[in-house]
Write an enzyme that holds these catalytic residues in place. Sequence first.
Site, short mmCIF file in Angstrom:
data_model
loop_
_atom_site.label_atom_id
_atom_site.label_comp_id
_atom_site.label_asym_id
_atom_site.label_seq_id
_atom_site.Cartn_x
_atom_site.Cartn_y
_atom_site.Cartn_z
N GLU A 1 34.22 35.02 42.83
CA GLU A 1 33.17 35.98 43.18
C GLU A 1 31.88 35.82 42.38
O GLU A 1 30.95 36.59 42.56
CB GLU A 1 33.69 37.42 42.97
CG GLU A 1 34.91 37.77 43.81
CD GLU A 1 35.33 39.24 43.72
OE1 GLU A 1 34.83 39.94 42.81
OE2 GLU A 1 36.13 39.67 44.56
N THR B 1 35.84 43.19 35.80
CA THR B 1 35.59 42.07 36.72
C THR B 1 34.10 41.79 36.84
O THR B 1 33.70 40.79 37.41
CB THR B 1 36.15 42.37 38.12
OG1 THR B 1 35.54 43.57 38.61
CG2 THR B 1 37.66 42.55 38.09
N GLY C 1 39.01 50.63 37.32
CA GLY C 1 40.33 51.23 37.16
C GLY C 1 40.48 52.61 37.75
O GLY C 1 41.52 53.24 37.57
N GLU D 1 41.21 53.79 40.58
CA GLU D 1 42.37 54.05 41.43
C GLU D 1 43.63 54.30 40.60
O GLU D 1 44.55 54.97 41.05
CB GLU D 1 42.61 52.87 42.39
CG GLU D 1 41.82 52.97 43.67
CD GLU D 1 40.32 52.93 43.47
OE1 GLU D 1 39.86 52.14 42.63
OE2 GLU D 1 39.60 53.68 44.13
N ASP E 1 36.46 57.41 48.40
CA ASP E 1 36.28 56.16 47.64
C ASP E 1 34.88 55.57 47.87
O ASP E 1 34.72 54.35 47.94
CB ASP E 1 37.37 55.14 48.00
CG ASP E 1 37.33 53.88 47.13
OD1 ASP E 1 36.79 53.95 46.01
OD2 ASP E 1 37.82 52.84 47.58
N TRP F 1 30.48 45.02 47.07
CA TRP F 1 29.76 44.38 45.96
C TRP F 1 29.06 43.09 46.39
O TRP F 1 28.20 42.58 45.65
CB TRP F 1 30.72 44.08 44.81
CG TRP F 1 31.77 43.09 45.20
CD1 TRP F 1 33.01 43.37 45.70
CD2 TRP F 1 31.65 41.67 45.20
NE1 TRP F 1 33.66 42.20 46.00
CE2 TRP F 1 32.85 41.15 45.71
CE3 TRP F 1 30.63 40.79 44.82
CZ2 TRP F 1 33.07 39.77 45.87
CZ3 TRP F 1 30.85 39.42 44.97
CH2 TRP F 1 32.06 38.93 45.48
N CYS G 1 53.34 47.31 46.33
CA CYS G 1 53.23 45.88 46.66
C CYS G 1 52.06 45.56 47.59
O CYS G 1 51.47 44.49 47.52
CB CYS G 1 54.52 45.38 47.32
SG CYS G 1 56.04 45.99 46.55
N HIS H 1 50.04 42.07 48.28
CA HIS H 1 50.74 41.25 49.28
C HIS H 1 50.40 41.64 50.71
O HIS H 1 50.83 40.96 51.64
CB HIS H 1 52.24 41.32 49.05
CG HIS H 1 52.67 40.62 47.78
ND1 HIS H 1 52.78 39.25 47.70
CD2 HIS H 1 52.97 41.09 46.55
CE1 HIS H 1 53.16 38.91 46.47
NE2 HIS H 1 53.28 40.01 45.75
CA CA Z 1 37.40 52.42 44.38
#
Ligand code: CA
Length: 754
Positions: free
Chosen positions: A116, A213, A229, A231, A353, A441, A665, A669
Amino acid sequence: MFQKLKKRVRVITNMRTLMKNKFYFLVLTLTIIISGCNNSDQEKVSEESITSGSKSIGQINDSRILSAESEPGNWLAYGRTYEEQRFSPLKQINKETITDLGLVWSKDMGTNRALEATPIVVDGIMFFTSTWSRVYAVDALTGETIWKFDPEVPGEWARKACCDIVNRGVAVYNGKVFSASLDGRLFALNAETGEKVWEVDTIIDRTRAYTITGAPRVAKGKVYIGNGGAEYGVRGYVTAYNSESGEQEWRFYTVPGNPDLGFEDPAMEMAAKTWKGTNWWEFGGGGTVWNSIVFDPDFNNIYLGVGNGSPWTREIRSPGGGDNLFLSSIVAVDADTGVYKWHYQTTPEDNWDYTAVQDMSLADMEIDGEMKKVLLQAPKNGFFYVIDREDGKVLRAHPFAAVTWATHVDLETGRPVENPEVDYSDNGAWVLPGPLGAHNWQAMSIDIDAGLAYIPTQENPFFYAIQEDYKKTGVYKRNPGRWNMGIEMSSLAQNILNNLESQPKPGGFLKAFDPLTGETKWSVPIPHYWNGGVLGTAGGLVFQGDALGMFSAYDKETGERLWEFNTYTSMLAPPITFEIDGEQYVSILTGSGGGDMFGGEPLPPIEVQASLTYNNFGRMLTFKLGGEKTLPIPNVRDKTIPEQQLMQVSIDQMQNGESNYNDYCAVCHGFVVKSAGGIPDLRKMTAGTHDAFNQIVLEGLLASNGMASFADVLSEQEVENIHHYVKARAHEDREVALGNMEAPQFTWFGQEEE
Ligand code: CA
């Protein structure tokens, strides 16, 4: 064959016939961060500090970057200049010459996870990051590695990251390269050698799932860094460190902590009045600054793009209402002291969100007959904000994509007017944008002369419903081992099936948008929603890499595609351009994933991304006129799902497996066990992986890859149930592929059939 499945797996079949080609998906995104107490003693500057950077390489100082326009051949900062417009004056590559553009070098980054980063190019050297927060300095003419720095992020830390082991780049200043690692450390490296000059731990509470990140920003002798973080339940903040010594200069929290412990500053005291309930701080609050931090030399401000709440649902997060400052806000603080100056909240009482962490650009624009110094942002919520940098007043807020959560923004009050028709407090509802946002982003580009923003936009609905457990009990249990959104995830597949008829159609678009009038000058539809950042140039071009693997140049006047190059892999990273010895170059990183891992393999009519058709090839590609290199044409991936060894299990077990799969998961995934490409597709596990399933999930056999142990949150029986669910899903998709079933059920709830 399907009879066999029913007998062997004894699951459900309420045989809802899936309207094939109509089961498209939504997407999810996430961010992250931390929380905890405000104890700055926890940061200590590494003792092995050397105390200098390079004397000759990476010599970007304040005056040089302030006059970045005078050296368009370099790309000196994240958004090119402090204004972060990502529009280059270079024009050797233009509408006439573009057909001669070709690959000049390709560097294999040795990863199939998402890349990214925005590279910084200064005086012939390119600095950028790869997965696991690794830093590279390469010869910008050849791609040859000059040095590499590996912060050695512990593999287990990946479990704390919503959106993979990604990193968006470095800052270069005064002979040093600054980078942050996924596990929250900030590094100053010697720009010439890559040796560590200093290292600091930016995390206030390592028991919470803080990650970094984002790319650090640097100005006036300070390095600015936030984190992610939300979430997982953390408290957001941004810290400024002395660029020479690593000493902390200031810290600004974006949401209040426990009022009983006192407030860090008057801004937190003000913010706390907008939070309700008895223990909201225990969730962390969210408000992480995981992407955009911009320095404004005109006002000596640092602007912070603040993220969503933790959890997402306001009813759980702040019972009794309240705007919940500074969630989903742009906050201006003094660059020297970190003292609050003003804020603008894009989404008061955020319930979806809707982060405001998207890249911010600075500009001078004539508005209503007056020159204004403005800040431009297209956050997740779908409105494009033009904000007066002097006082934070909103001047324009036109929608740039499909928006259903609000009807408009009232410019008098500065507040959005919510649409009661999609209120999901009682019943779930499709809402646009979904958690991936109308824009994420992936950088936009601002073309001041044309008065346009070139924006990678998406229309991605999500079915929002309040978590059923909470609705039944009135009690919300935070689980530090997984996403804490307060949203119903266990029954998501069923909710979607039940509401297919009303699902808005998803799609991606590259748009040329006028932020002052709200007009879209042109819009290029892209048959997948999750595409790359954008670069505009004075050559009349807009560059973008997309999910289908095409790196393209569009005519900035019309949106006509003038050139394309097949990279055979999906892209997210924004391209950049630079010039060396009179030749213009364009560079881009390839490899997708990130926030869309949950979305996984799309269903029609969304086209499958190149990373699934071929593979996710992490590469740095560099182009110039006359470049003649080619990339190897990869084989199409074998999509065959092996035959599954199914066992007879109860419906309860299968439901438990599905529920825990969704909670723990799916974020990596993929929803309904369909991987997006970079992360292994569990439907295709080998016999050996099946045998080692428990060891992987409970003992951390693959922790170094990021697949940490889940023994802290899952029992052996629960892991076994997940395994059954995964195999049943794999079997179903295999049967569909073989023509033995018309369409998968995607849900195991319903009436058992003998
Ligand atoms: Ca978020």
